[in-house]
Enzyme design. Structure first.
Site, mmCIF file in Angstrom:
data_model
loop_
_atom_site.group_PDB
_atom_site.id
_atom_site.type_symbol
_atom_site.label_atom_id
_atom_site.label_comp_id
_atom_site.label_asym_id
_atom_site.label_seq_id
_atom_site.Cartn_x
_atom_site.Cartn_y
_atom_site.Cartn_z
ATOM 1 N N GLN A 167 -12.971 27.488 41.104
ATOM 2 C CA GLN A 167 -14.311 27.989 40.770
ATOM 3 C C GLN A 167 -14.804 28.918 41.893
ATOM 4 O OE1 GLN A 167 -16.759 24.484 40.109
ATOM 5 N NE2 GLN A 167 -15.984 24.248 38.043
ATOM 6 N N TRP A 168 -14.539 28.485 43.096
ATOM 7 C CA TRP A 168 -15.039 29.187 44.298
ATOM 8 C C TRP A 168 -14.414 30.584 44.408
ATOM 9 C CZ3 TRP A 168 -15.547 25.421 48.967
ATOM 10 C CH2 TRP A 168 -16.180 26.034 50.047
ATOM 11 N N HIS A 207 -15.703 34.145 43.223
ATOM 12 C CA HIS A 207 -16.677 34.966 43.968
ATOM 13 C C HIS A 207 -15.894 35.998 44.771
ATOM 14 C CE1 HIS A 207 -20.121 32.523 42.735
ATOM 15 N NE2 HIS A 207 -19.175 31.618 42.586
ATOM 16 N N ARG A 208 -15.800 37.205 44.190
ATOM 17 C CA ARG A 208 -14.836 38.194 44.647
ATOM 18 C C ARG A 208 -15.245 38.934 45.903
ATOM 19 N NH1 ARG A 208 -15.417 40.840 38.929
ATOM 20 N NH2 ARG A 208 -17.463 39.909 39.346
ATOM 21 N N GLU A 235 -5.869 31.512 52.264
ATOM 22 C CA GLU A 235 -5.647 30.117 51.871
ATOM 23 C C GLU A 235 -4.317 29.611 52.403
ATOM 24 O OE1 GLU A 235 -5.720 29.448 47.621
ATOM 25 O OE2 GLU A 235 -5.680 27.261 47.846
ATOM 26 N N SER A 247 -0.745 27.918 52.236
ATOM 27 C CA SER A 247 0.223 28.099 51.158
ATOM 28 C C SER A 247 1.218 26.959 51.148
ATOM 29 C CB SER A 247 0.952 29.436 51.353
ATOM 30 O OG SER A 247 2.088 29.465 50.519
ATOM 31 N N ARG A 304 3.924 27.235 49.774
ATOM 32 C CA ARG A 304 5.267 27.817 49.898
ATOM 33 C C ARG A 304 5.734 27.619 51.339
ATOM 34 N NH1 ARG A 304 5.654 33.845 48.030
ATOM 35 N NH2 ARG A 304 7.836 33.293 47.778
ATOM 36 N N ARG A 338 5.934 22.142 44.453
ATOM 37 C CA ARG A 338 4.468 22.009 44.383
ATOM 38 C C ARG A 338 3.934 22.066 42.954
ATOM 39 N NH1 ARG A 338 2.060 27.924 46.210
ATOM 40 N NH2 ARG A 338 3.490 29.172 44.978
ATOM 41 N N ARG A 376 -24.270 28.429 42.876
ATOM 42 C CA ARG A 376 -23.564 27.152 43.065
ATOM 43 C C ARG A 376 -24.444 26.025 43.599
ATOM 44 N NH1 ARG A 376 -19.259 27.743 39.725
ATOM 45 N NH2 ARG A 376 -18.280 29.761 40.087
HETATM 46 C C1 LIG Z 1 -22.416 27.386 36.170
HETATM 47 C C2 LIG Z 1 -21.257 28.339 36.073
HETATM 48 C C3 LIG Z 1 -20.370 28.243 35.015
HETATM 49 C C4 LIG Z 1 -19.290 29.120 34.916
HETATM 50 N N1 LIG Z 1 -18.411 28.984 33.872
HETATM 51 C C5 LIG Z 1 -17.333 29.818 33.783
HETATM 52 C C6 LIG Z 1 -16.372 29.685 32.719
HETATM 53 O O1 LIG Z 1 -16.495 28.835 31.860
HETATM 54 N N2 LIG Z 1 -15.306 30.533 32.689
HETATM 55 C C7 LIG Z 1 -15.129 31.521 33.642
HETATM 56 O O2 LIG Z 1 -14.158 32.263 33.558
HETATM 57 N N3 LIG Z 1 -16.032 31.675 34.643
HETATM 58 C C8 LIG Z 1 -17.103 30.850 34.752
HETATM 59 N N4 LIG Z 1 -17.992 30.994 35.804
HETATM 60 C C9 LIG Z 1 -17.739 32.038 36.801
HETATM 61 C C10 LIG Z 1 -18.688 33.239 36.610
HETATM 62 O O3 LIG Z 1 -18.455 33.869 35.366
HETATM 63 C C11 LIG Z 1 -18.486 34.262 37.765
HETATM 64 O O4 LIG Z 1 -17.166 34.734 37.716
HETATM 65 C C12 LIG Z 1 -18.726 33.640 39.116
HETATM 66 O O5 LIG Z 1 -19.930 32.910 39.135
HETATM 67 C C13 LIG Z 1 -18.773 34.747 40.170
HETATM 68 O O6 LIG Z 1 -19.954 35.473 39.975
HETATM 69 P P1 LIG Z 1 -20.049 37.000 40.370
HETATM 70 O O7 LIG Z 1 -19.035 37.816 39.638
HETATM 71 O O8 LIG Z 1 -21.495 37.398 40.189
HETATM 72 O O9 LIG Z 1 -19.736 36.918 41.950
HETATM 73 P P2 LIG Z 1 -18.884 37.878 42.871
HETATM 74 O O10 LIG Z 1 -17.496 38.012 42.408
HETATM 75 O O11 LIG Z 1 -19.119 37.385 44.276
HETATM 76 O O12 LIG Z 1 -19.569 39.259 42.734
HETATM 77 C C14 LIG Z 1 -20.895 39.474 43.219
HETATM 78 C C15 LIG Z 1 -21.461 40.658 42.471
HETATM 79 O O13 LIG Z 1 -20.699 41.815 42.808
HETATM 80 C C16 LIG Z 1 -20.534 42.631 41.658
HETATM 81 N N5 LIG Z 1 -19.100 42.732 41.361
HETATM 82 C C17 LIG Z 1 -18.082 42.117 42.014
HETATM 83 N N6 LIG Z 1 -16.909 42.494 41.504
HETATM 84 C C18 LIG Z 1 -17.183 43.359 40.501
HETATM 85 C C19 LIG Z 1 -16.388 44.072 39.565
HETATM 86 N N7 LIG Z 1 -15.072 44.006 39.567
HETATM 87 N N8 LIG Z 1 -17.015 44.838 38.670
HETATM 88 C C20 LIG Z 1 -18.356 44.944 38.642
HETATM 89 N N9 LIG Z 1 -19.172 44.294 39.488
HETATM 90 C C21 LIG Z 1 -18.590 43.503 40.401
HETATM 91 C C22 LIG Z 1 -21.313 41.979 40.532
HETATM 92 O O14 LIG Z 1 -22.623 42.495 40.541
HETATM 93 C C23 LIG Z 1 -21.373 40.546 40.947
HETATM 94 O O15 LIG Z 1 -22.471 39.835 40.416
HETATM 95 C C24 LIG Z 1 -19.087 30.136 35.903
HETATM 96 C C25 LIG Z 1 -20.003 30.229 36.970
HETATM 97 C C26 LIG Z 1 -21.070 29.356 37.066
HETATM 98 C C27 LIG Z 1 -22.019 29.486 38.236
#
Ligand SMILES: Cc1cc2nc3c(=O)[nH]c(=O)nc-3n(C[C@H](O)[C@H](O)[C@H](O)COP(=O)(O)OP(=O)(O)OC[C@H]3O[C@@H](n4cnc5c(N)ncnc54)[C@H](O)[C@@H]3O)c2cc1C
Length: 293
Positions: free
Chosen positions: A89-90, A93-94, A100, A102, A104, A174, A201
């Site tokens: 899940q963490w 957040h790209r 991380e 590994s 391997r 693994r 989160r």
């Molecule tokens: C309660 C909850 C439930 C969730 N359930 C699911 C689920 O069922 N399935 C699932 O797949 N995911 C799920 N997620 C993940 C969610 O869809 C997001 O991927 C995750 O929260 C990261 O958010 P983010 O993209 O805003 O954050 P980051 O990746 O940190 O990005 C921060 C911001 O940067 C911008 N950004 C970053 N990269 C790009 C890009 N490539 N293009 C355009 N803008 C970009 C956007 O504005 C984004 O909001 C869940 C998240 C939460 C909190």
């Protein structure tokens, strides 16, 4: 000397325990509240000292108006240990930089997450992603724990047999291990994107097991940049966004209570004189005017 935060200095290298084997450990940071303000003031060029707004006021304006880039001037690096299902899940957040461990290269350790009774509850009927609040009874918990532990032990024995007895590569061995296994990484992110992560989160909709790690990081941020944190809580965490439909309902409700909504707003503001600065009261009036209230 580089800008410091005394509270952050005191917390560096301290492991904040999370779940049964995990932790968040702040290992480095850059910047502090004053640095955020300094970056914002750069936008305006040199300003005479007596004309500068104080740091707290400035940070609150930046947060309120989503002037986000000054918050990106601060960075923080954590060493973290969490179950793989939390890491999945963490990692979504790209905007963070991650390194991380590994499997391997290194051998898996016999460390798996098992929930305590308080956090084992039935599938939620209203939220497809969540669980009910009330925990199951101790007998059911005992059975769940037994099933989890038996499966984790069998998986780990299988891993050791494949890797150690049969000599198969770690990278293949693994694949038998479950997502409750703990992993570790170093995670670096700027303050703006960290607050975005925390807003998502720390929310009750986030899974409990990742919320614990968000809370640990939040406790560091609160000490490191207390003014930015206060503004973040006031304008993001505790703030609410209303949709157009919700606003229409609110407007209708207010109008049904009083002929003069501006008198109603005046009364409400008078009741809470310490909550908003005069500038914010002006901004609130502008918003209400835009809404026809
Ligand atoms: C309660 C909850 C439930 C969730 N359930 C699911 C689920 O069922 N399935 C699932 O797949 N995911 C799920 N997620 C993940 C969610 O869809 C997001 O991927 C995750 O929260 C990261 O958010 P983010 O993209 O805003 O954050 P980051 O990746 O940190 O990005 C921060 C911001 O940067 C911008 N950004 C970053 N990269 C790009 C890009 N490539 N293009 C355009 N803008 C970009 C956007 O504005 C984004 O909001 C869940 C998240 C939460 C909190």
């Amino acid at each position: 000397m580089r800008p410091l935060s005394e509270a952050a200095e005191r917390l560096l290298y301290t492991e904040i325990p999370c779940l049964d084997h995990g932790f968040v450990q702040p290992i480095d940071y850059m910047g502090n509240d004053d640095e955020i303000a300094q970056a914002a003031r750069t936008s305006y060029g040199p300003i005479p000292v007596d004309k500068r707004s104080d740091t707290r006021t400035l940070l609150r304006i930046l947060m309120r108006h989503r002037h986000t880039s000054p918050f990106e001037m601060c960075e923080v690096k954590f060493r973290c240990k969490m179950p793989i299902f939390v890491a999945r899940q963490w990692i979504r957040h790209r905007t963070a930089n991650v390194n991380e461990m590994s499997l391997r290269y290194s051998e898996a350790q016999d460390e798996f997450y098992t929930p305590v009774l308080e956090h084992v509850s039935m599938q939620s009927k209203s939220n497809k992603q969540g669980r009910e609040e009330t925990p199951v009874n101790p007998e059911v918990y005992g059975e769940v724990l037994d099933l989890l532990k038996r499966s984790q032990n069998a998986d780990f024995e299988g891993y050791e047999r494949i890797y150690k007895s049969l000599g198969i590569s770690r990278e293949l061995a693994r694949t038998i291990l479950p997502v409750s296994l703990y992993t570790q990484w170093v995670w670096k992110i700027d303050l703006h994107n960290l607050m975005h992560f925390l807003a998502l989160r720390l929310d009750p909709h986030a899974q409990y097991e990742i919320r614990v790690f968000a809370e640990a990081m939040a406790s560091f941020v609160k000490a490191w940049v207390p003014l930015a944190w206060e503004a973040f809580v006031d304008y993001r965490i505790e703030a609410v966004t209303l949709s157009r439909g919700e606003l229409a309902i609110l407007r209708a409700a207010l109008l049904s209570h009083s002929d003069s909504t501006s008198a109603f707003v005046d009364q409400a503001i008078a009741l809470a004189p310490n909550l908003l600065s005069s500038r914010e009261i002006g901004e609130m009036r502008d918003k209400l005017k835009k809404l026809g209230i």
